[in-house]
Design a protein around this motif. Structure first.
Motif, PDB file in Angstrom:
ATOM      1  N   ALA A  94      87.056  28.590  28.392  1.00 17.66           N
ATOM      2  CA  ALA A  94      86.575  28.757  27.009  1.00 17.66           C
ATOM      3  C   ALA A  94      85.633  29.952  26.908  1.00 17.66           C
ATOM      4  N   LEU A 114      85.855  15.326  37.992  1.00 16.13           N
ATOM      5  CA  LEU A 114      85.546  15.454  36.569  1.00 16.13           C
ATOM      6  C   LEU A 114      84.737  16.724  36.318  1.00 16.13           C
ATOM      7  N   LEU A 131      85.360  24.928  30.722  1.00 13.12           N
ATOM      8  CA  LEU A 131      84.307  25.750  30.115  1.00 13.12           C
ATOM      9  C   LEU A 131      84.470  27.209  30.496  1.00 13.12           C
ATOM     10  N   PHE A 170      86.358  32.691  24.208  1.00 18.24           N
ATOM     11  CA  PHE A 170      85.439  32.859  23.078  1.00 18.24           C
ATOM     12  C   PHE A 170      84.327  33.845  23.378  1.00 18.24           C
ATOM     13  N   GLN A 180      78.622  22.591  24.947  1.00 15.81           N
ATOM     14  CA  GLN A 180      78.764  23.985  25.363  1.00 15.81           C
ATOM     15  C   GLN A 180      79.979  24.614  24.710  1.00 15.81           C
ATOM     16  N   PHE A 181      81.058  23.834  24.724  1.00 20.22           N
ATOM     17  CA  PHE A 181      82.304  24.325  24.154  1.00 20.22           C
ATOM     18  C   PHE A 181      82.144  24.597  22.656  1.00 20.22           C
ATOM     19  N   VAL A 199      80.107  14.912  30.301  1.00 25.52           N
ATOM     20  CA  VAL A 199      81.143  15.204  29.304  1.00 25.52           C
ATOM     21  C   VAL A 199      80.515  15.746  28.024  1.00 25.52           C
ATOM     22  N   SER A 232      79.287  19.325  28.395  1.00 25.07           N
ATOM     23  CA  SER A 232      80.382  20.292  28.393  1.00 25.07           C
ATOM     24  C   SER A 232      80.931  20.472  26.986  1.00 25.07           C
ATOM     25  N   LEU A 268      85.858  19.919  34.056  1.00 24.98           N
ATOM     26  CA  LEU A 268      85.086  20.380  32.896  1.00 24.98           C
ATOM     27  C   LEU A 268      84.624  21.820  33.103  1.00 24.98           C
TER      28      LEU A 268
END
Lengths: 196, 329
Positions: free
Chosen positions: B26, B15, B23, B30, A89-90, A83, A86, B19
């Motif tokens: 994103a 999970l 990502l 971005f 990274q975000f 978590v 990630s 994620l």
């Protein structure tokens, strides 16, 4: 009302009494690495606070609804690291898009938030202390605020010190370590302020 | 028991997938446009991150190059070959910088100089210099303990038996490390084609230099007077070459009474104007000693008694074969 008081107390205790950097000695690497300028130090603090707050929330959710529900507490490290990685990274993508200057100033320390022990420490402390969802978020946020406070204070001292007459042997890292040590001792003065 | 495995797999896998999807989303939202050339430049750079270009590493240099802040020939390690490759990527013809190599501006080894003291200590020029300026009687000369050898990342420098650094021009990449390492500041980078080197850094007056070194510059100004292009000037009792003017004629080395100036090139033995001359008077104007005479549109003649054989007329002549040059050796 009692809940509200608890949260305020939790906030003050995490920021001052159990400061992540100066009392728990977590996250020393960026603390020394990016504390040359107040501005970048503050930005780093903000990025870390953001990651910590999200980590607080995510950790509680995962721990309660996945790990505890399925009785898999041994997967704490794996899932938390996943978590955190990630999230970092975000944040990195977000900063790269919104502020290239800040992205450059933070440099290698930004991806290094991933391996910042303060974040993993936070994630592991939440199930240990048995916080609820709101408390977890507040805990994460206040840990970030504490980190920001410490790093900005040190950066301010180091900026002033640039003009100081530091003995040759102590220039650079040594004097910074001494400063950090004195700050840690000063923060010990807060212990006993609150007890929960 | 089995359920633990299944639950672990499902929960962690789920999970992770969640994620990863977040990502991925994103990354698209971005996405920052990055010049593709940065990656291409990065690929052809040596990748040793030596910092000789003045940037933090190869990738910072690549970014600066694409942004137009760094020159195409900015990487001294890659040399001309790399500059050409980079020129292809950047779509501009490479201004191929000439390869430079380090030159040691001191020729006073053990044989040529005096050593009034013996140094026993840390084998480093910098340390030896702390002890009353080193063991050599010349306070400007090479100490010969090899700080430059240690600094050279390419193994291009060796200390000779005479106690002076010898630079291998094949291995030297002009990374500037030895220049910075030398406490006497006697190493400089000079374009490889330049053959004249004043191998002395002493600012002492001639009288002093004569006593302490057999090959030092005594400040006699003969080279300054000889140089046909005024490339040599005297600065603090020391002759200094302006390499932007030097034409490699070697006349200064010929005249130097102490041999402080070294010339590795070919010296002109004979120079003549052939019947291909079209009479443009270019050479007449160029000759520093007015040895060439001739009218416009008629063949010019070199007065051999006046000629100093500097080769300037050969450089100035635009007609191929109109001036023939024969070199010594």
């Amino acid at each position: 009302m009692e809940q509200f008081t608890r949260i305020i107390l939790l906030f003050v205790s995490t920021v001052l009494v159990n400061n992540f950097v100066l009392i728990r000695f977590l996250g020393i690497c960026p603390f020394l690495g990016i504390s040359k300028q107040v501005e970048t130090a503050f930005s780093m603090g903000l990025a870390t606070t953001f990651v910590m707050t999200l980590t607080g929330a995510a950790t509680w959710l995962i721990n309660t609804f996945i790990l505890e529900a399925l009785q898999l507490p041994f997967l704490q490290y794996v899932s938390f690291i996943m978590v955190i990685a990630s999230l970092v990274q975000f944040v990195e993508m977000f900063i790269k898009k919104t502020s290239p200057v800040l992205y450059k100033a933070l440099g290698i320390y930004l991806p290094l938030i991933t391996t910042n022990c303060a974040i993993l420490g936070l994630a592991l402390l939440i199930p240990l202390n048995g916080y609820n969802f709101i408390e977890s978020i507040v805990f994460g946020f206040s840990a970030g605020v504490g980190f920001t406070l410490a790093i900005v204070l040190l950066a301010g001292l180091r900026e002033t010190l640039e003009f100081g007459d530091v003995p040759e042997v102590l220039k650079g890292v040594p004097i910074t370590l001494i400063l950090a040590g004195i700050m840690a001792m000063a923060f010990m003065g807060f212990s006993g302020l609150i007890s929960i | 028991m089995d359920s633990i495995y299944i639950y672990s797999l499902i929960s962690m896998g789920g999970l992770g997938a969640l994620l990863a999807a977040g990502l991925g989303f994103a990354a698209k939202t971005f996405y920052v446009e990055r010049d593709q050339r940065i990656n291409q430049v990065d690929d052809v750079l040596p990748g040793v991150n030596c910092g000789a270009c003045g940037y933090a590493g190869c990738s910072s240099f690549a970014e600066a190059l694409v942004a137009g802040d760094a020159p195409i020939n900015g990487c001294p390690v890659g040399g001309d070959k790399l500059a050409q490759l980079l020129g292809e990527i950047m779509g501009s013809t490479a201004v191929v910088g000439e390869k430079k190599i380090a030159q040691v501006l001191c020729a006073g080894g053990r044989k040529e100089t005096r050593h009034p003291a013996e140094y026993r200590g840390i084998q480093s020029c910098r340390a030896a210099m702390m002890v009353s300026g080193g063991t050599k009687s010349c306070q400007y000369g090479c100490l010969g303990l090899g700080d430059c050898v240690t600094a050279c990342p390419f193994g291009a420098i060796m200390i000779s038996d005479n106690g002076l650094p010898v630079i291998d021009p094949e291995k030297c990449t002009a990374c500037n490390k030895c220049v910075l390492a030398c406490p006497r500041e006697i190493i400089t980078l000079v374009a490889q084609s330049k053959e004249n080197h004043i191998r002395c850094s002493s600012c002492d007056p001639g009288k002093v230099v004569r006593k302490i070194c057999e090959v030092g510059c005594i400040g006699c100004r003969l080279c300054v007077k000889t140089c046909p292009v005024d490339a040599i000037t005297m600065e603090n009792n020391l002759a200094v070459i302006d390499y932007s003017k030097c034409i490699n004629c070697g006349l200064c080395a010929d005249k130097c009474p102490t041999g402080a100036i070294e010339f590795n090139g070919r010296q002109i033995a004979e120079i003549e104007i052939t019947d291909k001359c079209v009479g443009c008077t270019r050479c007449v104007k160029a000759c520093p000693v007015a040895a060439i005479s001739g009218e416009l549109k008629s063949r010019h003649v070199i007065a051999q008694d006046k000629c100093i054989k500097c080769g300037i007329c050969y450089e100035a002549c635009k007609v191929k074969g109109a001036i023939s040059v024969q070199y010594l050796d």
